[in-house]
Design a protein around this motif. Structure first.
Motif, PDB file in Angstrom:
ATOM      1  N   ALA A   1      -5.089   1.008  -3.056  1.00 34.93           N
ATOM      2  CA  ALA A   1      -4.652   1.913  -1.986  1.00 34.93           C
ATOM      3  C   ALA A   1      -3.362   2.617  -2.388  1.00 34.93           C
ATOM      4  O   ALA A   1      -3.199   3.830  -2.178  1.00 34.93           O
ATOM      5  N   SER A   2      -2.445   1.874  -2.972  1.00 32.37           N
ATOM      6  CA  SER A   2      -1.177   2.470  -3.410  1.00 32.37           C
ATOM      7  C   SER A   2      -1.419   3.551  -4.453  1.00 32.37           C
ATOM      8  O   SER A   2      -0.880   4.661  -4.358  1.00 32.37           O
TER       9      SER A   2
ATOM     10  N   LYS B   1       0.815  -1.216   0.000  1.00 34.12           N
ATOM     11  CA  LYS B   1       0.000   0.000   0.000  1.00 34.12           C
ATOM     12  C   LYS B   1       0.846   1.262   0.000  1.00 34.12           C
ATOM     13  O   LYS B   1       0.373   2.338  -0.347  1.00 34.12           O
TER      14      LYS B   1
ATOM     15  N   GLU C   1      -7.088  -4.636  -3.797  1.00 36.67           N
ATOM     16  CA  GLU C   1      -7.193  -3.771  -2.623  1.00 36.67           C
ATOM     17  C   GLU C   1      -5.867  -3.057  -2.327  1.00 36.67           C
ATOM     18  O   GLU C   1      -5.834  -1.848  -2.094  1.00 36.67           O
ATOM     19  N   ILE C   2      -4.788  -3.839  -2.350  1.00 36.98           N
ATOM     20  CA  ILE C   2      -3.461  -3.249  -2.094  1.00 36.98           C
ATOM     21  C   ILE C   2      -3.113  -2.253  -3.191  1.00 36.98           C
ATOM     22  O   ILE C   2      -2.713  -1.107  -2.928  1.00 36.98           O
TER      23      ILE C   2
END
Lengths: 427, 427
Positions: A295-296, A259, A291-292
């Protein structure tokens, strides 16, 4: 993705008001305590800390040769074959990094030289759990092999269900001499000071979580360490001739790591930047690690619109990225623009994952702007230099007055005396 | 001098129950506070801390070019000449350390290579007061010059009576681009973070007191640093063919540096050891720095009597000394016995001060046993490496399945996708 544009100075301003890492004093103290504990109590501390942090009770840390051999049987043949191919490329690239010593006899009676020798032992830290990457085992061990390090010790945290067979297979293929199941700050301390079970090494390399990173910093000087790693990043410099699908896919391959990973496009074309941003969104939806990656991209993804290619490279050099992709026509023309970058990927088909796994250059790279001064992991990291000199009496006599003068100016009379006494009669 | 003898194991036991450095937690915290203060408050903090620690009130830290030029007028001509001679030797030695990059085109469609480039800025710390050594200015700056660093910043603490002209003359001769009068942990912090007056650098090198050393460790990762230096040492390996006067003089040239300096003789002949010990006592009485040298010899001076030359070198390698003198017949025969040493001095006339001032190899060397993994300061310390790759579509296609397989095994689907998308039709 966040869009940043304007003249170069305006872009610098916006970049430099980014994240500030607050010192994690609490964690630092906890790590200091763990390191001191292992230094003082050796294996007893290691067993206690392993039970506490990994939830595993061990009587013996060593992974046997037969366990390593077994691992090769428990992974797919095509995986082994791919890893062997990668190994061959990594070896042939790193072979070219080998350095020799030299000797110089230009002045009569004078010999000066330099030896380059491998370290005697190297410790390789390999993370466990979801961050366990077989490719990383190869990238850390093979340069030490080429340097000629005779004793390569690998450590990796124990898991409740045993060790990851892919990691063990990679250790076997890379040629780790000994493998121990111990992790965290306690593993770093054990390698730095030695315990009854774990050998003391000369240098500790390899990625790890915050505890591992802080422990490495704590023992730096007792042993050598590789670099201090932070979040990872890619910068893609691309113009409108590049393929937005390729660029988006490459940005996402960085973003899926973490993230905190940073994926940055620097382009001279705002419409191209828009096209990449839509592609990123489109491809994001298909990713298992959405998801990761999302977010990143949301927090650190950037499209920087520069007003010229020159400005794009100035901004890139200021960021000093771990990975740099140059997706411009005739990308080789721009290699001379690169001042600060860990690894450079030239052209549409040199996608970052090619370098991560396969092409041969190391994937252990300076992160978070440290490419200004750190280098990719390489053979030099596992070597040390020693200088040597020899002078005849005649050769020394020619230079003795200058040496004595300099020593006396520094007030170091015994230094001057050591030269003078060689030209005096015994009394 | 303390005599140690017995078989190798007994000697190891006695050596390893030596000094243990207790962590100086208090000083560490004080240094953390100074570094944070300078990071936050810039020049205001620098001025305040300089008044507090150096007792000097400054409005401007920069030493002007005319002050540097003046310094050359205020030191003796023969000093300048000696320093110029030393410079020539240092340059010609370090020139041989220069590395080139490489490029490899062995596989069709694949280019892999490595660039070696200088750092953009280097910060050189030069101590003030009695530890101000002009030779050290040359040894720290010249490798950076040869590496091609375009901006070399020197810092040195201000004195109540102005700066030492020998240091300024050395800075001018070595070619420092800018000189600032600021010292201690505050100078290190200023170089790491930059202030309105002091430029931010990529790497900080140079010796200093405990505050400087701890500050360097504190900022490691924000910038690169050279090694962590501890007390300095010499090991002389000599047999009965050596001259005890020479050996004693060389041991004392180490001992006069510092009460913590270690001067160690390893010999196969106890009578020779006795002869050296009496010579040490005799010569001690004639030294202006007798008090320091006597304390060093009394506390850390050792004569180790080994039962063979082989054992002597094993003990030496275990100590991993900063300086090693080999005073045996045919000293070159023993170079291959050396595993761990910073700099090796071969034969009766290669006295350590020759290396400290003049011969050309660097005198900034790994101390306190760190020659196991650290190297002499050199050109490589001021360079960074960058790898690069370029693949054609065909070349990537040949390797794509292996890359995709490895990426998928690691659960990094976006990595696999970045390769696959290059061979898919747009939909």
């Amino acid at each position: 993705m966040r869009f940043i544009s304007g003249d170069k100075e305006a872009i610098f301003q916006q970049l430099h008001t980014a994240v500030v890492d607050e010192a994690q004093i609490e964690t630092e103290l906890a790590v200091k305590r763990i390191v001191a504990d292992v230094r003082e109590n050796g294996d007893e501390a290691l067993k206690r800390l392993t039970a506490q942090f990994d939830g595993v009770t061990l009587t013996d840390f060593r992974v046997s040769q037969s366990d390593l051999d077994d691992a090769l049987q428990h992974v797919e043949a095509d995986f082994i074959q791919a890893l062997e191919q990668a190994k061959e490329n990594i070896l042939s690239y790193h072979q070219k990094q080998k350095q020799s010593g030299f000797v110089d006899t230009e002045k009569r009676g004078v010999m000066r030289g330099q030896l380059v020798r491998p370290l005697e032992t190297a410790g390789i830290y390999v993370p466990g759990g979801t961050a366990a990457y077989p490719s990383s085992v190869l990238m850390n061990i093979l340069p030490a092999k080429i340097a000629g390090v005779p004793r390569i010790i690998m450590v990796t945290p124990p898991g409740a269900d045993g060790l990851n067979p892919y990691i063990l297979a990679a250790a076997k293929i890379a040629g780790a001499d000994e493998v121990y199941q111990v992790g965290g700050a306690q593993a770093v301390a054990a390698l730095a000071f030695g315990t009854a079970s774990i050998p003391k090494v000369d240098k500790i390399v390899g990625p790890g979580n915050m505890f591992v990173a802080l422990a490495k910093r704590e023992v730096f000087g007792i042993v050598d360490i590789d670099m201090i790693a932070g979040p990872s990043e890619v910068v893609v410099v691309a113009d409108a001739t590049a393929n937005p699908r390729f660029v988006a896919a490459d940005l996402l391959s960085q973003a899926e790591h973490d993230k905190l990973a940073r994926a940055i496009l620097i382009t001279t074309s705002e419409p191209f930047g828009q096209a990449v941003a839509s592609e990123v969104e489109k491809q994001l939806r298909t990713l298992p690690r959405e998801e990761i990656a999302r977010a990143s991209i949301a927090n650190f993804g950037q499209v920087i619109v520069a007003d010229s290619i020159e400005a794009a490279f100035e901004i890139m050099n200021d960021i000093a990225p771990e990975h740099l992709e140059i997706q411009l026509e005739n990308p080789m023309d721009y290699l001379s623009y690169v001042k600060n970058a860990g690894s450079v990927f030239l052209g549409a088909y040199a996608s970052e994952p090619l370098g991560d796994y396969f092409a041969g250059p190391n994937h252990v790279l300076p992160t978070s702007g440290t490419a200004r001064f750190f280098s990719p992991l390489g053979v030099a990291d596992f070597c040390k230099r020693t200088s040597f000199i020899s002078y005849t009496k005649d050769a020394l006599e020619k230079e003795k007055d200058a040496i004595v003068l300099l020593a006396e100016k520094e007030g170091l009379t015994a230094h001057a005396r050591a030269i003078q006494i060689r030209f005096e009669e015994e009394n």
